[in-house]
Write a protein that holds these residues in place. Structure first.
Motif, PDB file in Angstrom:
ATOM      1  N   ASN A 156       0.807  -1.220   0.000  1.00 52.20           N
ATOM      2  CA  ASN A 156       0.000   0.000   0.000  1.00 52.20           C
ATOM      3  C   ASN A 156       0.839   1.268   0.000  1.00 52.20           C
ATOM      4  O   ASN A 156       0.355   2.331  -0.386  1.00 52.20           O
ATOM      5  N   GLU A 157       2.087   1.176   0.423  1.00 56.36           N
ATOM      6  CA  GLU A 157       2.896   2.390   0.588  1.00 56.36           C
ATOM      7  C   GLU A 157       4.138   2.431  -0.298  1.00 56.36           C
ATOM      8  O   GLU A 157       4.800   3.462  -0.378  1.00 56.36           O
ATOM      9  N   GLY A 158       4.484   1.317  -0.964  1.00 55.68           N
ATOM     10  CA  GLY A 158       5.732   1.259  -1.707  1.00 55.68           C
ATOM     11  C   GLY A 158       5.649   1.869  -3.096  1.00 55.68           C
ATOM     12  O   GLY A 158       4.620   2.404  -3.520  1.00 55.68           O
ATOM     13  N   THR A 159       6.768   1.765  -3.815  1.00 59.06           N
ATOM     14  CA  THR A 159       6.809   2.207  -5.216  1.00 59.06           C
ATOM     15  C   THR A 159       5.983   1.245  -6.056  1.00 59.06           C
ATOM     16  O   THR A 159       5.568   0.183  -5.589  1.00 59.06           O
ATOM     17  N   ILE A 160       5.759   1.598  -7.320  1.00 55.75           N
ATOM     18  CA  ILE A 160       4.963   0.733  -8.191  1.00 55.75           C
ATOM     19  C   ILE A 160       5.627  -0.628  -8.345  1.00 55.75           C
ATOM     20  O   ILE A 160       4.956  -1.669  -8.381  1.00 55.75           O
ATOM     21  N   GLU A 161       6.959  -0.660  -8.425  1.00 46.88           N
ATOM     22  CA  GLU A 161       7.663  -1.937  -8.530  1.00 46.88           C
ATOM     23  C   GLU A 161       7.454  -2.779  -7.282  1.00 46.88           C
ATOM     24  O   GLU A 161       7.206  -3.990  -7.359  1.00 46.88           O
ATOM     25  N   THR A 162       7.517  -2.132  -6.115  1.00 45.72           N
ATOM     26  CA  THR A 162       7.300  -2.843  -4.853  1.00 45.72           C
ATOM     27  C   THR A 162       5.867  -3.338  -4.748  1.00 45.72           C
ATOM     28  O   THR A 162       5.615  -4.467  -4.306  1.00 45.72           O
ATOM     29  N   LYS A 163       4.913  -2.508  -5.146  1.00 49.31           N
ATOM     30  CA  LYS A 163       3.507  -2.930  -5.125  1.00 49.31           C
ATOM     31  C   LYS A 163       3.309  -4.181  -5.967  1.00 49.31           C
ATOM     32  O   LYS A 163       2.624  -5.134  -5.560  1.00 49.31           O
ATOM     33  N   MET A 164       3.899  -4.187  -7.156  1.00 45.93           N
ATOM     34  CA  MET A 164       3.751  -5.335  -8.045  1.00 45.93           C
ATOM     35  C   MET A 164       4.419  -6.579  -7.469  1.00 45.93           C
ATOM     36  O   MET A 164       3.870  -7.686  -7.547  1.00 45.93           O
ATOM     37  N   ASN A 165       5.593  -6.398  -6.875  1.00 44.97           N
ATOM     38  CA  ASN A 165       6.282  -7.544  -6.269  1.00 44.97           C
ATOM     39  C   ASN A 165       5.467  -8.140  -5.128  1.00 44.97           C
ATOM     40  O   ASN A 165       5.354  -9.363  -4.997  1.00 44.97           O
ATOM     41  N   CYS A 166       4.884  -7.271  -4.302  1.00 39.99           N
ATOM     42  CA  CYS A 166       4.054  -7.748  -3.191  1.00 39.99           C
ATOM     43  C   CYS A 166       2.842  -8.510  -3.701  1.00 39.99           C
ATOM     44  O   CYS A 166       2.504  -9.591  -3.186  1.00 39.99           O
ATOM     45  N   ALA A 167       2.185  -7.952  -4.703  1.00 36.75           N
ATOM     46  CA  ALA A 167       0.995  -8.606  -5.256  1.00 36.75           C
ATOM     47  C   ALA A 167       1.345  -9.952  -5.880  1.00 36.75           C
ATOM     48  O   ALA A 167       0.615 -10.939  -5.703  1.00 36.75           O
ATOM     49  N   LYS A 168       2.458 -10.015  -6.608  1.00 34.51           N
ATOM     50  CA  LYS A 168       2.878 -11.281  -7.220  1.00 34.51           C
ATOM     51  C   LYS A 168       3.209 -12.321  -6.161  1.00 34.51           C
ATOM     52  O   LYS A 168       2.873 -13.507  -6.305  1.00 34.51           O
ATOM     53  N   LEU A 169       3.871 -11.889  -5.087  1.00 34.96           N
ATOM     54  CA  LEU A 169       4.247 -12.821  -4.027  1.00 34.96           C
ATOM     55  C   LEU A 169       3.011 -13.358  -3.315  1.00 34.96           C
ATOM     56  O   LEU A 169       2.892 -14.564  -3.056  1.00 34.96           O
ATOM     57  N   ILE A 170       2.074 -12.482  -3.001  1.00 37.93           N
ATOM     58  CA  ILE A 170       0.837 -12.914  -2.341  1.00 37.93           C
ATOM     59  C   ILE A 170       0.045 -13.846  -3.251  1.00 37.93           C
ATOM     60  O   ILE A 170      -0.507 -14.858  -2.798  1.00 37.93           O
ATOM     61  N   GLU A 171       0.008 -13.541  -4.537  1.00 39.12           N
ATOM     62  CA  GLU A 171      -0.728 -14.386  -5.474  1.00 39.12           C
ATOM     63  C   GLU A 171      -0.129 -15.794  -5.524  1.00 39.12           C
ATOM     64  O   GLU A 171      -0.847 -16.798  -5.560  1.00 39.12           O
ATOM     65  N   THR A 172       1.202 -15.872  -5.500  1.00 38.52           N
ATOM     66  CA  THR A 172       1.876 -17.178  -5.485  1.00 38.52           C
ATOM     67  C   THR A 172       1.543 -17.952  -4.216  1.00 38.52           C
ATOM     68  O   THR A 172       1.289 -19.155  -4.247  1.00 38.52           O
ATOM     69  N   LEU A 173       1.527 -17.258  -3.086  1.00 33.38           N
ATOM     70  CA  LEU A 173       1.217 -17.909  -1.809  1.00 33.38           C
ATOM     71  C   LEU A 173      -0.226 -18.411  -1.779  1.00 33.38           C
ATOM     72  O   LEU A 173      -0.506 -19.503  -1.276  1.00 33.38           O
ATOM     73  N   LEU A 174      -1.145 -17.630  -2.329  1.00 36.49           N
ATOM     74  CA  LEU A 174      -2.553 -18.031  -2.320  1.00 36.49           C
ATOM     75  C   LEU A 174      -2.786 -19.252  -3.204  1.00 36.49           C
ATOM     76  O   LEU A 174      -3.602 -20.121  -2.887  1.00 36.49           O
ATOM     77  N   ARG A 175      -2.077 -19.310  -4.323  1.00 37.15           N
ATOM     78  CA  ARG A 175      -2.257 -20.440  -5.234  1.00 37.15           C
ATOM     79  C   ARG A 175      -1.746 -21.736  -4.630  1.00 37.15           C
ATOM     80  O   ARG A 175      -2.203 -22.814  -4.991  1.00 37.15           O
ATOM     81  N   LYS A 176      -0.805 -21.641  -3.689  1.00 35.90           N
ATOM     82  CA  LYS A 176      -0.174 -22.852  -3.175  1.00 35.90           C
ATOM     83  C   LYS A 176      -0.382 -23.053  -1.670  1.00 35.90           C
ATOM     84  O   LYS A 176       0.159 -23.981  -1.077  1.00 35.90           O
TER      85      LYS A 176
END
Length: 424
Positions: free
Chosen positions: A212-232
């Protein structure tokens, strides 16, 4: 020392006869390297292994020019001059140059590979000792290496990085440290131990805060990481993550960020995962934070890939009573959804029609009137006549019938259906 010995030991390349050099191994190892154009065969556009020269002075790889001649051609492929001599002269000078170039670059690449691996190991050791800004810098350097060199990901795993880096994330971790650590983790292969470590509530809370507070690159990295965790992840863990209102708000903010279109797809993919796996309570939470209205608002600006995902999410939300009501209350929702039908794919059309069905259930006459006036009838006719899947075809047939029952002017409905002379 022959060529194979040089390759195995990594020793310095010494001059030796060209016929002892295995170019195939070198070329396969260096497949992604830009090769000088003079080494490229004009026929195959691949590096030459056995360059030979024709009487016209043009050089080709031996196997390619022999194939050309075997097809009955009597001309030079490049100049189209008629050949007065079919003999092939081995270009020994070019052969030696090609071999030398590949060998030199192979060892340069191998040395760079070894240097990068060593640097990654050194940075892992440094992270065990330093804190503060020095830790941030070490993480940043490691993130840059991992991003640029996929081979270092195995090195990090083999040297304890899968336990070390997640240990740096916790309730008191600074966002600067967290952002860099997440940028590394999102590039690593997730084993069960790493996933279990990252699904800890404190780490998930930190992930959401940084997103919620990071740069656009950080936001995307966080979202990708959470998405990977949710899938598995397992069911109860994923439900805890998906019920976070802060996560949902942050994702919707990412989807609506017109300044950074690259983040839109990342946000939509995670929202789709949440919709696909969550219970009705989580979908209700998405609706409560305004997901329906915000997604409808961005639909016209989305590319085809994002548009299909967004329509899928809206269709899933329309299965909840609050979602149907939210759809109905969106301004110009019906004409805007009708415009999207048959624009992207069969799936997108089916999602759009499902959304219209959800609105129709709440306000049949109003929905039928607006949909027909927006041009729905001819589109449904085209769907019915197309070779689409039976479910979509039946949905279109049923909806067209309902529109005819609830639309006030039957003649206007018919005129709207008259697209071509064939349909008439």
């Amino acid at each position: 020392m022959d060529a194979q010995a040089v390759l195995l030991t990594g020793g310095a390349a010494a001059p030796f006869p060209s016929d002892k050099i295995d170019l195939t191994v070198l070329m396969e190892e260096m497949e992604s390297v830009d090769v000088p154009s003079v080494f490229i065969c004009p026929i195959s556009l691949e590096p030459m292994r056995h360059p030979v020269t024709l009487c016209t002075g043009q050089t080709y790889d031996k196997s390619n020019i022999l194939k050309w001649l075997s097809l009955g051609h009597n001309t030079c492929p490049t100049t189209m001059q008629e050949l007065w001599d079919h003999s092939l002269t081995p270009n020994t000078t070019l052969t030696q140059l090609i071999h030398t170039w590949f060998l030199h670059n192979y060892f340069s690449m191998k040395k760079q590979f070894q240097d990068v691996q060593a640097r990654a190991v050194d940075l892992l050791e440094t992270l065990k000792k330093v804190k503060g800004q020095a830790r941030v810098q070490a993480l940043r350097d490691l993130r840059q290496i991992v991003t640029a060199h996929a081979s270092t990901r195995r090195t990090i795993a083999d040297n304890g990085g899968l336990s070390l880096i997640p240990s740096l994330l916790g309730p008191f971790t600074s966002h600067s440290v967290g952002s860099e650590a997440i940028g590394i983790l999102v590039n690593l292969d997730m084993n069960s131990e790493l996933k279990k470590n990252l699904m800890h509530p404190a780490k998930i809370s930190l992930l959401v805060d940084i997103m919620n507070e990071g740069t656009i690159e950080t936001k995307m990295n966080c979202a990708k990481l959470i998405e990977t965790l949710l899938r598995k992840g397992n069911e109860w863990e994923t439900e805890i993550v998906m019920s976070s209102l802060s996560l949902l708000v942050g994702l919707l903010r990412l989807v609506r960020d017109k300044k950074h279109p690259n983040g839109v797809l990342t946000g939509l993919v995670l929202l789709k995962t949440i919709c696909s796996q969550s219970q009705e309570s989580v979908r209700s939470s998405m609706i409560s934070v305004g997901a329906v209205g915000q997604l409808i608002e961005v639909l016209p600006s989305l590319n085809n890939e994002c548009l299909e995902i967004a329509l899928y999410i809206l269709e899933v939300l329309s299965t909840v009573a609050e979602g149907r009501m939210a759809l109905k209350e969106c301004p110009n929702i019906i004409p805007n959804v009708v415009k999207l039908m048959m624009r992207v794919s069969e799936s997108s059309t089916q999602f759009a029609l499902s959304i219209l069905w959800a609105i129709y259930k709440l306000a049949p006459e109003e929905c039928a009137s607006q949909a027909v006036e927006a041009g729905l009838a001819p589109k449904l006719l085209l769907v019915i006549q197309s070779g689409c899947n039976p479910v979509l075809k039946q949905m279109s047939t049923d909806f067209l019938k309902l529109c005819s029952l609830n639309y006030s002017s039957t003649s206007l409905l018919i005129s709207n259906c008259m697209l071509t002379k064939t349909i008439q």
